[in-house]
Design a protein around this motif. Structure first.
Motif, PDB file in Angstrom:
ATOM      1  N   GLU A   1       0.830  -1.202   0.000  1.00  0.00           N
ATOM      2  CA  GLU A   1       0.000   0.000   0.000  1.00  0.00           C
ATOM      3  C   GLU A   1       0.869   1.259   0.000  1.00  0.00           C
ATOM      4  OE1 GLU A   1      -2.543  -0.442   3.354  1.00  0.00           O
ATOM      5  OE2 GLU A   1      -3.782  -1.989   2.425  1.00  0.00           O
ATOM      6  N   ILE A   2       1.951   1.245   0.775  1.00  0.00           N
ATOM      7  CA  ILE A   2       2.865   2.391   0.815  1.00  0.00           C
ATOM      8  C   ILE A   2       3.548   2.575  -0.536  1.00  0.00           C
ATOM      9  CG2 ILE A   2       5.034   3.248   1.822  1.00  0.00           C
ATOM     10  CD1 ILE A   2       4.124   1.910   4.472  1.00  0.00           C
ATOM     11  N   LYS A   3       3.987   1.459  -1.120  1.00  0.00           N
ATOM     12  CA  LYS A   3       4.651   1.515  -2.424  1.00  0.00           C
ATOM     13  C   LYS A   3       3.714   2.071  -3.494  1.00  0.00           C
ATOM     14  CE  LYS A   3       7.239  -1.350  -5.699  1.00  0.00           C
ATOM     15  NZ  LYS A   3       7.740  -2.719  -6.011  1.00  0.00           N
ATOM     16  N   ALA A   4       2.453   1.666  -3.460  1.00  0.00           N
ATOM     17  CA  ALA A   4       1.481   2.127  -4.455  1.00  0.00           C
ATOM     18  C   ALA A   4       1.281   3.635  -4.370  1.00  0.00           C
ATOM     19  CB  ALA A   4       0.147   1.411  -4.252  1.00  0.00           C
ATOM     20  N   LEU A   5       1.270   4.184  -3.149  1.00  0.00           N
ATOM     21  CA  LEU A   5       1.085   5.620  -2.970  1.00  0.00           C
ATOM     22  C   LEU A   5       2.341   6.408  -3.333  1.00  0.00           C
ATOM     23  CD1 LEU A   5      -0.948   5.660   0.371  1.00  0.00           C
ATOM     24  CD2 LEU A   5      -1.781   6.201  -1.913  1.00  0.00           C
ATOM     25  N   ASN A   6       3.488   5.726  -3.336  1.00  0.00           N
ATOM     26  CA  ASN A   6       4.761   6.375  -3.650  1.00  0.00           C
ATOM     27  C   ASN A   6       5.219   6.158  -5.092  1.00  0.00           C
ATOM     28  OD1 ASN A   6       5.886   7.824  -1.375  1.00  0.00           O
ATOM     29  ND2 ASN A   6       5.965   5.873  -0.308  1.00  0.00           N
ATOM     30  N   LYS A   7       4.370   5.521  -5.908  1.00  0.00           N
ATOM     31  CA  LYS A   7       4.817   5.090  -7.245  1.00  0.00           C
ATOM     32  C   LYS A   7       5.239   6.249  -8.139  1.00  0.00           C
ATOM     33  CE  LYS A   7       0.135   4.807  -9.228  1.00  0.00           C
ATOM     34  NZ  LYS A   7      -0.849   3.892  -9.853  1.00  0.00           N
ATOM     35  N   ASP A   8       4.674   7.442  -7.943  1.00  0.00           N
ATOM     36  CA  ASP A   8       5.043   8.583  -8.786  1.00  0.00           C
ATOM     37  C   ASP A   8       6.003   9.544  -8.083  1.00  0.00           C
ATOM     38  OD1 ASP A   8       3.180   9.385  -6.927  1.00  0.00           O
ATOM     39  OD2 ASP A   8       2.123  10.757  -8.287  1.00  0.00           O
ATOM     40  N   ARG A   9       6.544   9.122  -6.948  1.00  0.00           N
ATOM     41  CA  ARG A   9       7.503   9.964  -6.222  1.00  0.00           C
ATOM     42  C   ARG A   9       8.788  10.094  -7.048  1.00  0.00           C
ATOM     43  NH1 ARG A   9       9.113  10.822  -0.468  1.00  0.00           N
ATOM     44  NH2 ARG A   9      11.352  11.271  -0.501  1.00  0.00           N
ATOM     45  N   PRO A  10       9.314  11.306  -7.223  1.00  0.00           N
ATOM     46  CA  PRO A  10      10.563  11.489  -7.973  1.00  0.00           C
ATOM     47  C   PRO A  10      11.714  10.734  -7.299  1.00  0.00           C
ATOM     48  CG  PRO A  10       9.471  13.598  -7.630  1.00  0.00           C
ATOM     49  CD  PRO A  10       8.761  12.599  -6.769  1.00  0.00           C
ATOM     50  N   THR A  11      12.637  10.253  -8.105  1.00  0.00           N
ATOM     51  CA  THR A  11      13.789   9.528  -7.572  1.00  0.00           C
ATOM     52  C   THR A  11      15.084  10.217  -7.987  1.00  0.00           C
ATOM     53  OG1 THR A  11      13.831   8.091  -9.518  1.00  0.00           O
ATOM     54  CG2 THR A  11      12.601   7.306  -7.591  1.00  0.00           C
ATOM     55  N   LEU A  12      16.105  10.017  -7.180  1.00  0.00           N
ATOM     56  CA  LEU A  12      17.424  10.585  -7.457  1.00  0.00           C
ATOM     57  C   LEU A  12      18.428   9.448  -7.548  1.00  0.00           C
ATOM     58  CD1 LEU A  12      19.328  13.042  -7.718  1.00  0.00           C
ATOM     59  CD2 LEU A  12      19.574  12.987  -5.220  1.00  0.00           C
TER      60      LEU A  12
ATOM     61  N   ILE B   1       0.658  15.605  -3.044  1.00  0.00           N
ATOM     62  CA  ILE B   1       0.080  14.559  -2.190  1.00  0.00           C
ATOM     63  C   ILE B   1      -0.571  15.136  -0.934  1.00  0.00           C
ATOM     64  CG2 ILE B   1       1.712  12.825  -3.018  1.00  0.00           C
ATOM     65  CD1 ILE B   1       3.118  13.012  -0.260  1.00  0.00           C
ATOM     66  N   GLU B   2      -0.145  16.349  -0.570  1.00  0.00           N
ATOM     67  CA  GLU B   2      -0.812  16.995   0.566  1.00  0.00           C
ATOM     68  C   GLU B   2      -2.209  17.457   0.151  1.00  0.00           C
ATOM     69  OE1 GLU B   2       0.189  20.181   4.118  1.00  0.00           O
ATOM     70  OE2 GLU B   2       1.509  20.069   2.376  1.00  0.00           O
ATOM     71  N   LYS B   3      -2.319  17.932  -1.099  1.00  0.00           N
ATOM     72  CA  LYS B   3      -3.618  18.399  -1.591  1.00  0.00           C
ATOM     73  C   LYS B   3      -4.592  17.255  -1.821  1.00  0.00           C
ATOM     74  CE  LYS B   3      -1.896  22.581  -3.896  1.00  0.00           C
ATOM     75  NZ  LYS B   3      -1.656  23.254  -5.201  1.00  0.00           N
ATOM     76  N   ASP B   4      -4.074  16.128  -2.362  1.00  0.00           N
ATOM     77  CA  ASP B   4      -5.000  15.025  -2.682  1.00  0.00           C
ATOM     78  C   ASP B   4      -5.216  14.047  -1.524  1.00  0.00           C
ATOM     79  OD1 ASP B   4      -2.805  13.259  -2.618  1.00  0.00           O
ATOM     80  OD2 ASP B   4      -2.524  13.323  -4.789  1.00  0.00           O
ATOM     81  N   GLY B   5      -4.588  14.319  -0.375  1.00  0.00           N
ATOM     82  CA  GLY B   5      -4.838  13.503   0.813  1.00  0.00           C
ATOM     83  C   GLY B   5      -3.910  12.325   0.996  1.00  0.00           C
ATOM     84  N   ARG B   6      -3.021  12.089   0.020  1.00  0.00           N
ATOM     85  CA  ARG B   6      -2.124  10.938   0.125  1.00  0.00           C
ATOM     86  C   ARG B   6      -1.115  11.074   1.262  1.00  0.00           C
ATOM     87  NH1 ARG B   6       0.787   9.803  -5.314  1.00  0.00           N
ATOM     88  NH2 ARG B   6       0.234  11.955  -5.795  1.00  0.00           N
ATOM     89  N   LYS B   7      -0.729  12.309   1.553  1.00  0.00           N
ATOM     90  CA  LYS B   7       0.273  12.523   2.602  1.00  0.00           C
ATOM     91  C   LYS B   7      -0.196  11.955   3.937  1.00  0.00           C
ATOM     92  CE  LYS B   7       3.023  16.048   4.965  1.00  0.00           C
ATOM     93  NZ  LYS B   7       3.340  17.492   5.091  1.00  0.00           N
ATOM     94  N   GLN B   8      -1.431  12.282   4.312  1.00  0.00           N
ATOM     95  CA  GLN B   8      -1.968  11.774   5.572  1.00  0.00           C
ATOM     96  C   GLN B   8      -2.101  10.265   5.551  1.00  0.00           C
ATOM     97  OE1 GLN B   8      -2.604  13.647   8.462  1.00  0.00           O
ATOM     98  NE2 GLN B   8      -2.637  11.535   9.231  1.00  0.00           N
ATOM     99  N   THR B   9      -2.550   9.746   4.397  1.00  0.00           N
ATOM    100  CA  THR B   9      -2.691   8.282   4.265  1.00  0.00           C
ATOM    101  C   THR B   9      -1.344   7.599   4.419  1.00  0.00           C
ATOM    102  OG1 THR B   9      -4.552   8.605   2.745  1.00  0.00           O
ATOM    103  CG2 THR B   9      -3.546   6.418   2.798  1.00  0.00           C
TER     104      THR B   9
END
Length: 234
Positions: A125-136, A201-209
């Motif tokens: 579930e965490i990975k799914a919410l982070n799938k579009d997180r930028p990577t370095l 993610i703060e606007k769409d609620g994912r941050k809290q999730t």
């Protein structure tokens, strides 16, 4: 109906014959807990359904079987329930005959598997919410990208990565410095993209999730550790 009865009878014979077999992957003399009536029905029909619907995914096939089961008359379901009950009685008799110490070990293993299953679910579930997180990418990761582009011949991926590791180890300090410079140069763009992602993610609620899921993961992980050390939950 005759086909169902035949299949159910066969399943019951297999269960009876396997009552002296051990569950795969465990050293304890325990048969597996029998599956429920619906799973018995699914096992009886899945292959036919696959042949009739070769392009459907397993999740779609399961939905079809669930629909069939729900629409099945009670008299047609009855043999599967009876089969399950017969298997369950064999299982319970076997479990009742086990020594207390083996039962305790089995309970412990079951609890540990439950922890593992819960942690894996939270990770997904965490990975799914982070799938579009930028990577370095670090210096080595940038080198890997170039190495793989130059080595496109078919071969074992593990062997390729092994060769990549050797090539990086033998790379001159000057060349490594170039990749480190690329890494530093890309950091500024990465931080900008990361800031945009965090705002989104703060606007769409994912941050809290995400925060809730991470907190739950830490809680379950601590409970798992406490259980392994003390044998009980806090």
């Amino acid at each position: 109906m005759l086909r169902n009865v035949s299949a159910v009878s066969q399943g019951l014979r297999q269960m009876t014959l396997s009552s002296n077999l051990y569950a795969a992957g465990t050293e304890h003399h325990v048969i597996k807990r029998p599956v429920n009536a619906f799973i018995l029905y699914q096992q009886d029909h899945i292959q036919k359904l696959k042949r009739e619907n070769p392009n459907l995914k397993m999740t779609q096939l399961t939905s079809l079987i669930s629909k069939q089961w729900n629409e099945l008359p009670e008299k047609s379901k009855k043999p599967y329930f009876e089969n399950h009950q017969s298997q369950l009685e064999i299982y319970r008799k076997h479990m009742d005959a086990l020594p207390t110490d083996e039962i305790e070990v089995l309970k412990k293993e079951k609890t540990e598997r439950r922890f593992e299953k819960k942690l894996k679910k939270l990770c997904r579930e965490i990975k799914a919410l982070n799938k579009d997180r930028p990577t370095l990418s670090n210096a080595f990761a940038l080198f890997v990208q170039d190495y793989m582009k130059e080595n496109t011949s078919p071969g074992n991926q593990a062997e390729k990565m092994k060769g990549c590791g050797v090539a990086w180890k033998n790379l001159s300090d000057a060349k490594k410095a170039e990749y480190k410079a690329k890494h530093e140069k890309s950091k500024e763009a990465y931080l900008k993209e990361l800031s945009k992602w965090e705002s989104a993610i703060e606007k769409d609620g994912r941050k809290q999730t995400l925060e809730d899921l991470k907190a739950e993961f830490s809680k379950v992980k601590k409970a798992e550790t406490d259980y392994k050390i003390n044998g009980w939950f806090n």
